[in-house]
Motif scaffolding. Structure first.
Motif, short mmCIF file in Angstrom:
data_model
loop_
_atom_site.label_atom_id
_atom_site.label_comp_id
_atom_site.label_asym_id
_atom_site.label_seq_id
_atom_site.Cartn_x
_atom_site.Cartn_y
_atom_site.Cartn_z
N LEU A 1 -62.62 50.24 30.55
CA LEU A 1 -62.68 51.68 30.29
C LEU A 1 -61.36 52.36 30.66
N THR A 2 -60.88 52.09 31.86
CA THR A 2 -59.72 52.82 32.37
C THR A 2 -58.38 52.30 31.85
N LYS A 3 -58.31 51.00 31.58
CA LYS A 3 -57.01 50.41 31.19
C LYS A 3 -56.86 50.16 29.70
N VAL A 4 -57.98 50.14 28.98
CA VAL A 4 -57.91 49.86 27.55
C VAL A 4 -58.43 51.04 26.71
N LEU A 5 -59.66 51.44 26.97
CA LEU A 5 -60.29 52.42 26.08
C LEU A 5 -59.74 53.83 26.24
N ILE A 6 -59.68 54.33 27.45
CA ILE A 6 -59.18 55.70 27.62
C ILE A 6 -57.73 55.85 27.17
N PRO A 7 -56.84 54.92 27.52
CA PRO A 7 -55.47 55.03 26.99
C PRO A 7 -55.44 55.01 25.46
N PHE B 1 -57.87 56.01 23.41
CA PHE B 1 -58.41 57.29 22.94
C PHE B 1 -57.38 58.40 23.07
N GLU B 2 -56.71 58.47 24.23
CA GLU B 2 -55.73 59.53 24.44
C GLU B 2 -54.53 59.39 23.50
N GLU B 3 -54.19 58.17 23.16
CA GLU B 3 -53.11 57.94 22.20
C GLU B 3 -53.50 58.45 20.81
N GLU B 4 -54.75 58.23 20.45
CA GLU B 4 -55.24 58.65 19.13
C GLU B 4 -55.58 60.14 19.08
N ASN B 5 -55.74 60.75 20.25
CA ASN B 5 -56.12 62.17 20.30
C ASN B 5 -55.18 62.93 21.23
N PRO B 6 -53.95 63.18 20.77
CA PRO B 6 -52.97 63.89 21.61
C PRO B 6 -53.54 65.24 22.08
N GLY B 7 -53.32 65.53 23.34
CA GLY B 7 -53.80 66.81 23.86
C GLY B 7 -55.14 66.72 24.55
N ILE B 8 -55.82 65.58 24.44
CA ILE B 8 -57.10 65.41 25.14
C ILE B 8 -56.92 64.35 26.21
N ARG B 9 -57.26 64.69 27.42
CA ARG B 9 -57.22 63.75 28.54
C ARG B 9 -58.63 63.51 29.05
N VAL B 10 -58.90 62.29 29.49
CA VAL B 10 -60.23 61.94 29.99
C VAL B 10 -60.14 61.59 31.46
N SER C 1 -65.28 66.57 23.58
CA SER C 1 -66.32 65.66 24.06
C SER C 1 -66.91 64.84 22.91
N TRP C 2 -67.14 65.50 21.79
CA TRP C 2 -67.70 64.80 20.64
C TRP C 2 -66.74 63.74 20.12
N LYS C 3 -65.45 64.04 20.13
CA LYS C 3 -64.47 63.04 19.71
C LYS C 3 -64.53 61.82 20.62
N PHE C 4 -64.67 62.06 21.92
CA PHE C 4 -64.74 60.94 22.87
C PHE C 4 -66.03 60.14 22.68
N MET C 5 -67.14 60.82 22.45
CA MET C 5 -68.41 60.13 22.24
C MET C 5 -68.36 59.26 20.99
N LYS C 6 -67.75 59.78 19.94
CA LYS C 6 -67.63 58.99 18.71
C LYS C 6 -66.74 57.77 18.93
N PHE C 7 -65.70 57.95 19.71
CA PHE C 7 -64.80 56.83 20.00
C PHE C 7 -65.54 55.74 20.79
N MET C 8 -66.31 56.14 21.80
CA MET C 8 -66.99 55.17 22.65
C MET C 8 -68.10 54.41 21.93
N ALA D 1 -64.21 50.33 20.55
CA ALA D 1 -64.68 50.41 21.94
C ALA D 1 -65.87 49.50 22.18
N GLN D 2 -66.77 49.45 21.21
CA GLN D 2 -67.96 48.62 21.36
C GLN D 2 -67.61 47.13 21.44
#
Length: 446
Positions: A79-85, A87-96, A350-357, A362-363
């Motif tokens: 989650l912390t080393k693969v998925l969140i980075p 997601f943040e790369e694909e969604n500039p301006g959103i941090r998790v 939040s919805w963007k993150f939920m869709k990504f996860m 991510a799955q």
């Protein structure tokens, strides 16, 4: 006369000099004004460009994501080393901002935060918590507020999505699904001449036979159970023909205290009294360590245990089998988690993150950690096939959900307290279950 002419000459000279001085003084004043005007004009001409440049920069939003991936687990690392980075790369301006809690602590934290108005944006919820949080009115109805909900949910397993559906609406997206099957020590069973138990009677016999001491004089147990809650007890209660409530989930009397349920609780108490099972007491060996070092011979666990054993005890030989069958058949417990959004969230981010996860990438990454995907595409991936989820998926077909009622957490706590009293010898199973039935009735009647 000469004096007058001289005075007049002096006056004329003075006037001419003053005029000259005034004329000479005018130029610097005009020059300063012109300079200010030019600077103002320059700034005016440059400001729109700077404002436009700033407008193009995305505003940064931070969403808080609470979860119960264990802090030291492979899931949390992914989650912390693969998925969140990613997601943040694909969604500039959103941090998790991801915050890990222990399972029970997260539940308590959410209840407290709901009262104080300090909820996160998004959380990974045990599917059994969704009705309770829905009753509090703090979850977002996704199908009503997200225009692409049908498209997103359509990519996920229908059975898993059912855990987030309440009163005709969906209050989460399925994040992963699971159930529990039997893990056993291959060498221990072979040396004891014991076949893999297929029935509940065979299971009880095997647990007793495998308990005792090993070659080092250490105590070993035939079976390990880390807690006495519904998640742990339901497979035994259901497989032995018992139940927690009626089908309508409106009462416990006649069900949680039925002869079949009482028999299941008595079985646990008898095995504990014989020193054949353990695990829920403070100071007991942690499950994975106990199994990997040959102190616990059998477990009932989920797909995450495969990844844990591979990481901690890669050379340990074990195998799996289905839940031993009783009068009620072979029935395990349906588990899994949903990812949900709270009403106070930044809903777009939040919805963007939920869709990504819940998306394929991510799955599939989480499948490497032993999480069974709910994304249909990820479930068919080579990663999922290599993880060999087949035994769990087979068990899921017959698995049952814990009661989907808003008071389940309270019921679950009361169940644990009642069964603890039985295994410790404070009460008989019949007495404890009769008392529990009354408590279930009261909770369900609220």
């Amino acid at each position: 006369m000469k004096a007058h002419k001289k005075i007049l000459a002096i006056l004329l000279t003075t006037v001419i000099c003053l005029a000259a001085m005034m004329g000479c003084g005018k130029s610097p004043v005009q020059s300063e004004t012109d300079s200010q005007s030019q600077e103002t004009a320059r700034k005016a001409s440059s400001e729109p460009a700077e404002t436009e440049s700033k407008a193009k920069e995305p505003l940064e939003v931070t969403i808080n994501f609470w979860h119960h991936y264990s802090a030291q687990s492979a899931e949390n690392e992914t989650l912390t080393k693969v998925l969140i980075p990613k997601f943040e790369e694909e969604n500039p301006g959103i941090r998790v901002n991801a915050v890990s809690h222990e399972w029970a602590d997260l539940h308590e934290k959410l209840l407290i935060s709901a009262q104080s108005g300090t909820l996160p944006d998004v959380a990974r919820l045990d599917s059994a918590w969704v009705p309770e949080l829905w009753e509090m009115g703090i979850l977002t109805s996704l199908d009503e507020e997200m225009s692409d909900f049908d498209e997103v949910s359509g990519a996920l397993l229908e059975s898993a999505m059912s855990t987030a559906r309440i009163d005709g609406h969906f209050y989460g997206l399925a994040l992963n699904t699971n159930t529990k099957i039997l893990f056993y020590n291959v060498k221990a069973l072979a040396e004891a001449g014991i076949d893999v138990p297929e029935t509940m009677d065979e299971f009880v016999t095997a647990v007793k036979a495998l308990a005792g001491t090993n070659g080092n004089g250490q105590q070993v147990w035939g079976y390990n159970e880390p807690a006495l809650s519904g998640w742990n007890l339901c497979p035994f209660i259901w497989s032995m023909g018992g139940s927690l409530t009626d089908e309508a989930q409106t009462k416990g009397s006649g069900f949680i205290n039925s002869p079949q349920t009482v028999e299941a609780i008595e079985m646990f108490a008898d095995l504990y009294a014989d020193g054949a099972i353990t695990g829920w007491n403070s100071g007991d060996i942690p499950m994975t360590d106990g199994f990997g070092t040959g102190r616990y011979m059998m477990l009932l666990e989920g797909p995450w245990k495969v990844a844990e054993m591979k990481g901690a005890y890669p050379d340990f030989e074990y195998a799996t089998a289905g839940m031993p069958a009783g009068k009620g058949g072979s029935v395990s417990v349906l588990g899994g988690e949903d990812i949900a959004m709270f009403n106070s969230a930044d809903k777009d981010a939040s919805w963007k993150f939920m869709k990504f996860m819940t998306g394929g990438y991510a799955q599939e990454e989480m499948a490497k950690c032993g999480q069974i995907p709910v994304n249909k595409e990820a479930l068919e991936s080579d990663t999922a096939k290599e993880a060999d989820f087949a035994p769990f998926l087979e068990a899921i077909a017959a698995a049952k959900s814990r009661p989907t009622v808003s008071c389940w957490s309270e019921m679950d706590n009361e169940l644990s307290v009642a069964v603890t009293a039985v295994v410790s010898g404070e009460k008989t199973a019949a007495q404890a279950m009769d008392e529990l039935a009354e408590k279930f009735d009261a909770l369900l009647a609220k």
